[in-house]
Design a protein around this motif. Structure first.
Motif, PDB file in Angstrom:
ATOM      1  N   LEU A 351      44.090  37.006  33.368  1.00 51.65           N
ATOM      2  CA  LEU A 351      43.571  37.335  34.692  1.00 51.65           C
ATOM      3  C   LEU A 351      42.098  37.709  34.623  1.00 51.65           C
ATOM      4  O   LEU A 351      41.301  37.331  35.493  1.00 51.65           O
ATOM      5  N   MET A 352      41.723  38.450  33.597  1.00 53.24           N
ATOM      6  CA  MET A 352      40.326  38.819  33.411  1.00 53.24           C
ATOM      7  C   MET A 352      39.465  37.565  33.261  1.00 53.24           C
ATOM      8  O   MET A 352      38.421  37.431  33.904  1.00 53.24           O
ATOM      9  N   ARG A 353      39.907  36.616  32.429  1.00 54.08           N
ATOM     10  CA  ARG A 353      39.118  35.427  32.173  1.00 54.08           C
ATOM     11  C   ARG A 353      39.055  34.514  33.404  1.00 54.08           C
ATOM     12  O   ARG A 353      38.093  33.759  33.568  1.00 54.08           O
ATOM     13  N   LEU A 354      40.060  34.578  34.259  1.00 53.12           N
ATOM     14  CA  LEU A 354      40.040  33.795  35.490  1.00 53.12           C
ATOM     15  C   LEU A 354      39.405  34.539  36.653  1.00 53.12           C
ATOM     16  O   LEU A 354      39.220  33.967  37.735  1.00 53.12           O
ATOM     17  N   GLY A 355      39.080  35.813  36.447  1.00 49.94           N
ATOM     18  CA  GLY A 355      38.382  36.575  37.465  1.00 49.94           C
ATOM     19  C   GLY A 355      39.205  36.859  38.698  1.00 49.94           C
ATOM     20  O   GLY A 355      38.679  36.829  39.824  1.00 49.94           O
ATOM     21  N   VAL A 356      40.496  37.172  38.504  1.00 49.55           N
ATOM     22  CA  VAL A 356      41.363  37.467  39.636  1.00 49.55           C
ATOM     23  C   VAL A 356      42.114  38.770  39.392  1.00 49.55           C
ATOM     24  O   VAL A 356      42.233  39.232  38.262  1.00 49.55           O
ATOM     25  N   LEU A 357      42.622  39.330  40.462  1.00 48.36           N
ATOM     26  CA  LEU A 357      43.334  40.605  40.410  1.00 48.36           C
ATOM     27  C   LEU A 357      44.821  40.397  40.165  1.00 48.36           C
ATOM     28  O   LEU A 357      45.381  39.359  40.511  1.00 48.36           O
ATOM     29  N   SER A 358      45.445  41.401  39.612  1.00 57.29           N
ATOM     30  CA  SER A 358      46.877  41.346  39.361  1.00 57.29           C
ATOM     31  C   SER A 358      47.652  41.368  40.674  1.00 57.29           C
ATOM     32  O   SER A 358      47.293  42.077  41.617  1.00 57.29           O
ATOM     33  N   LEU A 359      48.737  40.595  40.690  1.00 59.42           N
ATOM     34  CA  LEU A 359      49.624  40.579  41.854  1.00 59.42           C
ATOM     35  C   LEU A 359      51.003  41.107  41.489  1.00 59.42           C
ATOM     36  O   LEU A 359      51.909  41.133  42.313  1.00 59.42           O
TER      37      LEU A 359
END
Length: 485
Positions: A351-359
């Motif tokens: 998620l960090m590498r894709l630049g998105v927040l946890s769901l």
């Protein structure tokens, strides 16, 4: 050699006593030509104000820094490709200095261990600084190419958010070295790295090999106090659990970075979960679970996808050492926390590498699985790093990705599953996409062909321009990604 007022020397290694290290002297090199100095890292320990002459005196001639008592070669054992070797130790390096992280660095860092009030204790360690009692007949030197490669590896990993030592200094030393695995004679260098600890799994192994429960207890207290202060005094299982957690985080970040360390021996893992000592490393060109870094890793023991297994095996060796002072059951419980911790950290790393927040766990795992499936299907055409670059920020980057050089690869069933999983997740700090790096068509990679090209310019014409340009681009990438290790 007046460092800044923020410089805070604290040579805590001497708390361990004389059984863990030997006083040594650096080699007297014929030359000292400064090739790289990391002023950003130096600012973290109050040494950025040194002139180049003072820098060379400290890190090429090893004049002691203020308050530092002199270099120590650390004693340790280790498993090398799962064969125990009791004849290890710092054979071409030493611990040169220890100091506290400056308040400025502490305020901007959320790395593991940075929660201690005085700031992290950091080490300056060397590679190629000469022979020690543990050299085993080796010359104690480092090739300039090996030093250059470590500078590049550390810079790339830091940009990708991997907990890593940082290359601090590289000085060419003017000796012609003979090596069996590269063209010789070749140029020599001494490297200094800034890291969080020089206490390795192998440090515990040596004490256990000698049957010294007292040394194990000394190490536990030393490591607990300085690096894992939330662990209670004397709590060996608690310390193991802390090391397991840090190691799981490191391993997950390697995987998300597409990085293969190459030599995951027990003397190459430390108690803070920080990657260091980069030898035959490689970054994945494309998804390949069997990809190896070292030409001598004939069985693929340390292949890309086997790195979690290798780290866990090494942790079991550490747990075995702690059995001298703690019961097997609580140690086993701590050791078995690695699997869940690794899966949790892998989701967070992707998620960090894709630049998105946890769901949430289920949705996050769907995204990890879909990302790996897309990379697997893409084969050689879809390189590892460009996928994360194209889709950084999640679906907010769809226009950029679908008009970029890999647009034709973003179609089909595997891509549809990936896109749906990505759409579920909100961007994290979407303003990062405004950085000029994301206007480029290609990301910064660190594939072996580029490394060899950079070295060829140095070797053939003493041209350091490509090396410096690469480091400048990696620094821009570090700023753009905005990761913290």
């Amino acid at each position: 050699m007046p460092p800044s007022p923020a410089y805070r020397h604290e040579a805590r290694v001497f708390d361990l006593g004389p059984d863990f290290a030997d006083a040594v002297q650096a080699a007297d090199f014929p030359r000292a030509v400064l090739r790289f100095r990391n002023d950003r890292a130096a600012a973290d320990v109050g040494l950025e104000g040194l002139s180049d002459a003072e820098w060379i005196a400290a890190f090429g001639r090893f004049a002691p820094l203020p308050g530092q008592p002199g270099p120590l070669a650390m004693r340790y054992h280790g498993h090398q490709f799962r064969q125990y070797n009791p004849d290890l130790g710092d054979g071409r390096g030493f611990l040169a200095a220890q100091m506290r992280e400056t308040p400025r660095a502490q305020a901007t860092s959320d790395r593991v261990g940075s929660d201690s009030a005085p700031g992290r204790l950091l080490d300056l360690g060397t590679k190629g600084s000469g022979q020690t009692p543990w050299s085993r007949g080796g010359d104690g030197r480092l090739t300039l190419k090996g030093g250059m490669r470590e500078v590049l590896a550390a810079a790339m990993l830091e940009a990708q958010g991997v907990p890593t030592s940082r290359a601090f200094s590289l000085i060419e030393t003017g000796e012609a070295l003979e090596r069996g695995d590269e063209p010789s004679p070749t140029r020599s260098a001494v490297l200094v790295r800034l890291s969080h600890s020089h206490i390795r799994f192998g440090t515990f192994q040596r004490a256990a090999y000698l049957g010294r429960a007292d040394q194990i207890e000394t190490l536990i207290e030393h490591v607990r106090t300085l690096y894992h202060p939330t662990v209670a005094a004397g709590d060996a299982p608690g310390l193991l659990r802390a090391v397991v957690e840090a190691s799981a985080r490191l391993t997950a970040r390697w995987i998300a970075a597409g990085f293969v360390h190459g030599v995951l021996n027990t003397d190459n893992l430390n108690v803070t979960g920080e990657s260091f000592d980069y030898g035959p490393w490689r970054f994945l060109p494309e998804y390949d679970p069997a990809f190896t870094a070292a030409y001598f890793d004939q069985t693929g023991l340390y292949a890309f996808a086997r790195q979690p297994e290798a780290v866990f095996w090494n942790l079991t060796q550490l747990a075995g050492c702690l059995k001298l002072v703690a019961g097997a059951e609580p140690l086993t419980d701590a050791l078995n926390s690695f699997g869940p911790a690794y899966i949790r950290e892998l989701r967070a790393a992707f998620l960090m590498r894709l630049g998105v927040l946890s769901l949430g766990e289920a949705a996050d795992q769907r995204l990890v699985d879909a990302t790996l499936a897309l990379l697997r299907e893409g084969g050689e055409a879809l390189r590892w790093e460009p996928l994360f670059f194209d889709w950084f920020g999640g679906f907010a980057s769809s226009a950029r990705a679908l008009s970029g050089p890999r647009a034709r690869l973003y179609q089909g069933e595997a891509f549809d599953v990936f896109r749906f999983a990505l759409m579920e997740h909100e961007p994290d700090r979407i303003e990062r996409l405004e950085h000029p790096m994301f206007a480029a068509r290609e990301p910064e990679e660190m594939l072996i062909e580029e490394v060899e090209t950079i070295w060829a310019a140095i070797d053939a014409a003493d041209d350091w321009g490509p090396f410096q340009a690469k480091l400048a681009r990696l620094e821009a990438a570090r700023t753009a990604w905005g990761f913290t290790a």
